[in-house]
Design a protein around this motif. Structure first.
Motif, PDB file in Angstrom:
ATOM      1  N   ALA A  45      -2.690 -69.293  -7.663  1.00 32.06           N
ATOM      2  CA  ALA A  45      -3.128 -69.982  -8.871  1.00 32.06           C
ATOM      3  C   ALA A  45      -4.390 -69.328  -9.426  1.00 32.06           C
ATOM      4  O   ALA A  45      -4.535 -69.142 -10.634  1.00 32.06           O
ATOM      5  N   TYR A  46      -5.284 -68.938  -8.547  1.00 34.84           N
ATOM      6  CA  TYR A  46      -6.532 -68.333  -9.003  1.00 34.84           C
ATOM      7  C   TYR A  46      -6.253 -66.979  -9.652  1.00 34.84           C
ATOM      8  O   TYR A  46      -6.820 -66.656 -10.689  1.00 34.84           O
ATOM      9  N   SER A  47      -5.349 -66.238  -9.043  1.00 34.25           N
ATOM     10  CA  SER A  47      -5.089 -64.924  -9.630  1.00 34.25           C
ATOM     11  C   SER A  47      -4.390 -65.086 -10.978  1.00 34.25           C
ATOM     12  O   SER A  47      -4.600 -64.289 -11.888  1.00 34.25           O
ATOM     13  N   VAL A  48      -3.577 -66.143 -11.118  1.00 32.62           N
ATOM     14  CA  VAL A  48      -2.965 -66.409 -12.429  1.00 32.62           C
ATOM     15  C   VAL A  48      -4.063 -66.694 -13.448  1.00 32.62           C
ATOM     16  O   VAL A  48      -4.077 -66.150 -14.550  1.00 32.62           O
ATOM     17  N   ALA A  49      -5.016 -67.523 -13.047  1.00 32.58           N
ATOM     18  CA  ALA A  49      -6.105 -67.860 -13.963  1.00 32.58           C
ATOM     19  C   ALA A  49      -6.875 -66.601 -14.350  1.00 32.58           C
ATOM     20  O   ALA A  49      -7.256 -66.411 -15.514  1.00 32.58           O
ATOM     21  N   GLN A  50      -7.104 -65.719 -13.371  1.00 30.66           N
ATOM     22  CA  GLN A  50      -7.853 -64.494 -13.639  1.00 30.66           C
ATOM     23  C   GLN A  50      -7.090 -63.544 -14.550  1.00 30.66           C
ATOM     24  O   GLN A  50      -7.671 -62.787 -15.298  1.00 30.66           O
ATOM     25  N   ARG A  51      -5.760 -63.620 -14.434  1.00 28.65           N
ATOM     26  CA  ARG A  51      -4.962 -62.623 -15.151  1.00 28.65           C
ATOM     27  C   ARG A  51      -4.367 -63.173 -16.442  1.00 28.65           C
ATOM     28  O   ARG A  51      -3.445 -62.590 -17.003  1.00 28.65           O
ATOM     29  N   ARG A  52      -4.887 -64.291 -16.905  1.00 30.41           N
ATOM     30  CA  ARG A  52      -4.352 -64.901 -18.125  1.00 30.41           C
ATOM     31  C   ARG A  52      -4.221 -63.875 -19.252  1.00 30.41           C
ATOM     32  O   ARG A  52      -3.209 -63.788 -19.940  1.00 30.41           O
ATOM     33  N   ARG A  53      -5.290 -63.088 -19.412  1.00 34.97           N
ATOM     34  CA  ARG A  53      -5.277 -62.151 -20.529  1.00 34.97           C
ATOM     35  C   ARG A  53      -4.188 -61.093 -20.338  1.00 34.97           C
ATOM     36  O   ARG A  53      -3.405 -60.821 -21.233  1.00 34.97           O
ATOM     37  N   GLU A  54      -4.149 -60.601 -19.108  1.00 35.98           N
ATOM     38  CA  GLU A  54      -3.139 -59.584 -18.819  1.00 35.98           C
ATOM     39  C   GLU A  54      -1.742 -60.143 -19.077  1.00 35.98           C
ATOM     40  O   GLU A  54      -0.896 -59.496 -19.695  1.00 35.98           O
ATOM     41  N   ILE A  55      -1.543 -61.401 -18.603  1.00 37.83           N
ATOM     42  CA  ILE A  55      -0.229 -62.014 -18.795  1.00 37.83           C
ATOM     43  C   ILE A  55       0.047 -62.180 -20.281  1.00 37.83           C
ATOM     44  O   ILE A  55       1.151 -61.887 -20.763  1.00 37.83           O
ATOM     45  N   GLY A  56      -0.995 -62.628 -20.990  1.00 33.85           N
ATOM     46  CA  GLY A  56      -0.855 -62.800 -22.437  1.00 33.85           C
ATOM     47  C   GLY A  56      -0.429 -61.499 -23.090  1.00 33.85           C
ATOM     48  O   GLY A  56       0.498 -61.470 -23.911  1.00 33.85           O
ATOM     49  N   VAL A  57      -1.087 -60.422 -22.694  1.00 39.07           N
ATOM     50  CA  VAL A  57      -0.766 -59.113 -23.277  1.00 39.07           C
ATOM     51  C   VAL A  57       0.683 -58.746 -22.974  1.00 39.07           C
ATOM     52  O   VAL A  57       1.441 -58.307 -23.845  1.00 39.07           O
ATOM     53  N   ARG A  58       1.066 -58.986 -21.703  1.00 37.16           N
ATOM     54  CA  ARG A  58       2.444 -58.652 -21.335  1.00 37.16           C
ATOM     55  C   ARG A  58       3.447 -59.417 -22.174  1.00 37.16           C
ATOM     56  O   ARG A  58       4.440 -58.862 -22.631  1.00 37.16           O
TER      57      ARG A  58
END
Lengths: 111, 880
Positions: free
Chosen positions: B778-791
């Motif tokens: 969950a924490y890594s998801v929170a950290q990677r929000r932007r990356e996920i958004g970009v993807r």
């Protein structure tokens, strides 16, 4: 005077300034901060939060000594004075600073 | 300031306090002077004071930072760090509560188990210099018999010849019927040599103990009461001393009352002197339960063992018929009493240690997340001059503060836990076990607190110590999330958690499976609606066999006629009762077997109809009848194991056998029938050959009655049974009343308890590690929000996003499972002798548990993945 015109003290320079003010005469804590302000024409602001830790640190190193005396305002105050060790130390610190600031000046003056 | 005065000052707290005062005064003055200065420049007084104070900041914190300079005064630093820690922790309540819960739970369960280990295995027995006490039994290694009864003759020989023992006492189990002054009552008691209690160092609190000479010659009718019996039956009446009470119909004099809680051997409630009796004391008759010896001062167990070995060898040479291959078995008394609990307790302690480690890993993980959020604060602090050591210490103090809070919670949990543990003993906590939270347990909690605090605090603190302001600021502005190294550390922690959980779950799985295997064992007899109890006739009126046979015939006939009863019969001992008399058997016409290869069989007497009542089918020949009553040529029934081992499956009907060798005085007995095997020995001991003699050929005073009923709760029959017995013989009250279901439950309490407890710990471990895994993903998801958004913006589908996140969690879980499996392969070997019909590398467990763990781990990663999939590209980008 606005905050922009005041300079923060560079790390390490506070010790030198304290030693210098005490070289002139024994002072209490507030006196030191006021003297630095005056001597620097209000440019240097000693953050009190760093002043006292610095004073105790210097006292610990036995560069300065403290004793309770009577202040110019006529009240009991803790007066700091320079020790012999501190006097020697001041000379070293001052030379170091001059070397440093001179070097920085030369770099900035380069065209 | 000179070195001397400074160190003096450190020694004197009052001096330190006064320095604090000085500093206060100095700073207060600073503010006043500043204010006065402002007033001189024309600022109104109130405003001046306010501005001066504002300029100075918190006096408190500067005072603290002032102290910072005085490194030598570390105690003050500690106090300061503590205050700071408490403030910081209060600012993040969610983290604090989670961490304290984790640590508290871990410490609570660990302390509970430790307290039990301490009470059972470590605390000295409540006897004087208990480390000198040794239990002595007979053993025959060749026949694999240990802890066997001893004979009076052997005991006397030891007593005469041993120089390593200061004293030796002997005891035997007994029962007695106490009557007179109320209804007759059957008691579990023990007969002891007159020196036994003095040898143990236990004296009566009232009256006197037995004295030499009270073991016969008419002086033996004296009785010692337990505190409980004295309170219950005699209402604590002090005048009972010297008064006669009736024991088995004979008047005895009460001479003393033993201390509260004292019991011997385990649940005995009254004691008689062990009387010299030619009937029981014949040379080879191993009739007495055991001996207890007190070693002389300075004598080691090994020395005593060597000496007893020598004495046994001498006896074997002098009396080969009775003593060949027999030796004395010496067991430290504590080992004798609690030895069988050692292994399960140590397994539980190890298990609970795993739970604690997992809890620590969880908190370390939480701390790492929090440290990431606090990087700016920490980096700033180190930039303005806080040394690396200083930051480290501050973080450690925080961890230790958390651990201390956890320890408080854990200690409280342990107090309750220990109380629960006390209830786990089926017949109450034995008197020689003192369960409780004492100084040693508290010290253990303190050590745990420091250890756990260091464990989960060091890692984040060490990481934080490496901070450099530049890199922190860069990371933040770049929005790159936490550093890779930190992420790796957290992943490693989760892998370790999963691995530990797997080990624990595998162990628990094996023990639970063993328990179910035990419970599911085909016992070979009917269990539902079965009731058993014992009856013992007073010797005074039942000296003749005919009297005893007549009584039991009458009793069984009347019991069989009670409503709800389908069958009534009796035997010497019922299954799992511990009536396990075994001996070497000779079959007529066979040569004597080589030593060590005798056919050993359980033998006991049964009434006609016993097998029918028990639901044990006859497979060949006939059962015993009321006409099988000739003690000189008895008819016997054997079980299938006997036929297999004694006759290799051939028809044994008509063959003759006897107990002992071919020339022994025992009569030849003729086999008339074969019954199917049923379990008689306590599980997990397997059933072996057995011979069933006709009870009525000798008829003993004590019989165990078995009733097969149609009743849901057969104990409802007891009032009718008591009435019936009272009308037949008022001095023979029923005792050891138990349904077969109760008997089985009592037999398996330890296995059930260890399965349950380990199962509970495994569940805790699973929960903690899954929470840990969830947290990391969950924490890594929170950290990677932007990356996920970009993807997502670049066209990644929801499936791909979910797949990537779940994959991350699954990889961690799989790594943990792989490591855990390797460790479990070794660890479960330690469980081998606690397992029953389950091998330490049981395939189903080793496949099922990892699958279960993997499934749970997938769910734990799937939840944050779903959250990630909902990330809208714009939102993620805007968040920066």
């Amino acid at each position: 005077m606005s905050d922009q015109d005041r300079a923060d003290l560079l790390q390490g320079s506070l010790d030198l300034l304290i030693l210098k003010t005490l070289l002139l005469e024994p002072l209490h804590g507030w006196g030191i901060s006021k003297r630095i302000r005056q001597l620097s024409a209000d440019v240097l602001q000693v953050n009190q939060g760093s002043l006292y830790p610095a004073l105790y640190r210097l006292e610990e190193k036995e560069w300065i000594a403290a004793e309770w005396g009577v202040s110019p305002e006529g009240r009991r105050a803790k007066l700091y004075r320079l020790t012999a060790k501190g006097r020697r130390r001041f000379a070293e610190e001052r030379d170091g600073w001059r070397l440093f600031s001179g070097a920085v000046e030369r770099v900035l003056a380069a065209t | 300031m000179s070195w001397w005065s400074r160190s003096r000052e450190q020694l004197r707290p009052s001096a330190r306090r006064s320095r604090y005062g000085e500093m206060d005064e100095e700073m207060r003055q600073h503010v006043e002077l500043e204010a006065e200065d402002l007033v001189r420049r024309g600022v109104p007084a109130d405003e001046a004071r306010r501005r001066a104070r504002l300029a100075f900041g918190s006096v408190e914190s500067y005072r603290e930072e002032g102290w910072e300079a005085r490194r030598s005064l570390w105690l003050d630093d500690l106090a300061r760090d503590l205050r700071y820690s408490v403030r910081t922790l209060r600012r993040s309540p969610a983290f604090t509560v989670m961490a304290v819960l984790c640590v508290g739970l871990g410490i609570g369960v660990t302390t509970t188990i430790f307290a039990v280990v301490e009470g059972v295995l470590l605390r000295p027995l409540p006897y004087a210099r208990a480390e000198q006490l040794v239990s002595i039994y007979a053993a025959n290694p060749l026949r694999d018999m240990r802890g066997v009864n001893i004979s009076r003759f052997d005991f006397d020989s030891w007593q005469q010849q041993s120089k390593t023992f200061a004293q030796l006492g002997m005891w035997s189990w007994s029962n007695m019927t106490l009557s007179g002054g109320g209804e007759a009552e059957r008691l579990e008691t023990a007969d002891v040599t007159t020196n036994l209690f003095p040898l143990l160092g236990v004296a009566p609190v009232l009256g006197r103990g037995f004295v030499a000479g009270e073991d016969g010659g008419g002086r033996e009718h004296v009785l010692l009461l337990s505190w409980g019996l004295w309170q219950r039956r005699f209402a604590g009446d002090r005048t009972i001393l010297g008064k006669p009470v009736e024991v088995d119909g004979v008047p005895y004099t009460v001479v003393g009352v033993m201390p509260e809680r004292f019991a011997f051997p385990q649940t005995g409630q009254a004691w008689r002197p062990l009387v010299r009796d030619p009937q029981n004391d014949s040379h080879g008759n191993r009739f007495y339960a055991g001996a207890i010896g007190r070693l002389r001062d300075g004598v080691t167990q090994e020395a005593a063992r060597a000496e007893m070995k020598r004495i046994s060898n001498d006896l074997a040479r002098a009396f080969p018929a009775d003593n060949l291959n027999w030796e004395a078995e010496l067991v430290p008394l504590r080992e004798d009493l609690v030895g069988n609990l050692r292994r399960p307790l140590l397994v539980l302690l190890a298990a609970v240690g795993c739970v604690l480690l997992i809890a620590c890993a969880n908190v370390a993980n939480l701390s790492l997340v929090r440290a990431a959020a606090r990087r700016r604060e920490l980096a700033m602090r180190s930039t303005i001059g806080a040394g690396r050591g200083r930051v480290l210490r501050q973080l450690l103090t925080e961890s230790l503060t958390l651990a201390a809070a956890g320890a408080l919670l854990g200690g409280a949990l342990a107090v309750g836990g220990v109380r629960l543990a006390g209830r786990a003993f089926p017949q109450g906590v034995p008197f020689y076990v003192t369960l409780g939270v004492d100084g040693r347990v508290l010290a253990f909690v303190a050590v745990l607190a420091v250890a756990t605090g260091a464990l989960f605090g060091l890692l984040p603190a060490w990481r934080a110590g490496n901070l450099e302001l530049g890199s922190v600021l860069r990371e933040d502005t770049a929005g790159a999330g936490e550093g890779r190294r930190r992420a790796r550390t957290r992943a490693a922690l989760v892998v370790a958690e999963v691995a530990l959980s797997l080990v624990l779950m595998t162990g628990a799985g094996l023990l639970v499976k063993s328990y179910f295997a035990l419970v599911g064992t085909d016992l070979g007899f009917h269990q539902r609606g079965m009731l058993s109890f014992r009856v013992t006739l007073p010797s005074a009126r039942y000296g003749e066999r005919a009297q005893r046979v007549a009584f039991y015939d009458e009793l069984l006939a009347r019991l069989g006629a009670l409503p709800g009863v389908e069958a009534a019969s009796a035997a010497q001992g019922t299954p799992f009762s511990g009536w396990d008399v075994q001996g070497g058997i000779s079959i007529e016409g066979r040569p004597a077997p080589p030593p060590g290869q005798d056919l050993d069989a359980l033998y006991q007497n049964v009434e006609p109809g016993f097998f029918r009542a028990m639901g044990v089918p006859l497979v060949r020949g006939r059962g015993l009848t009321i006409h099988d009553d000739d003690p000189d040529a008895p008819m016997v029934v054997v079980n299938e194991s006997f036929v297999r081992e004694g006759f290799h499956g051939a028809d044994p009907i008509g063959a003759r056998l006897k107990i002992g060798d071919q020339t022994s005085e025992d009569p030849w007995a003729t086999i008339v029938g074969v019954v199917r095997d049923y379990r008689h020995f306590r599980l997990p001991q397997p059933m072996g050959p057995a011979i069933y003699y006709p009870m009525r050929a000798w008829s003993s005073r004590t019989e165990t009655i078995v009733l097969r009923t149609r009743l849901e709760d057969p104990t409802t029959l007891m009032p009718a049974v008591r009435d019936l017995l009272r009308s037949l013989e008022p001095d023979a009250p029923p005792y050891r009343i138990e349904t077969f279901e109760e008997t089985v439950a009592r037999m398996l309490w330890r296995q059930r308890l260890q399965g349950q407890t380990l199962g509970l710990f495994a569940a805790l471990a699973l929960l903690l590690s899954v929470v840990g895994l969830y947290g990391v993903v969950a924490y890594s998801v929170a950290q990677r929000r932007r990356e996920i958004g970009v993807r997502v913006a670049l066209g990644a589908t929801r499936r791909q996003v979910v797949g990537a996140i779940v994959g991350q969690g699954a990889r961690l879980a799989l790594r943990g499972i792989a490591i855990g499996l390797l460790v479990a392969l070794f660890a479960t070997r330690l469980l081998a002798d606690l397992l029953y019909e389950v091998r330490p590398h049981d395939l189903a467990t080793f496949v099922g548990i990892p699958l279960l763990l993997a499934a749970v781990a997938l769910v734990a990663s799937w939840l944050p993945a779903m959250a990630a999939a909902k990330v809208a590209p714009q939102a993620a980008l805007r968040a920066e």
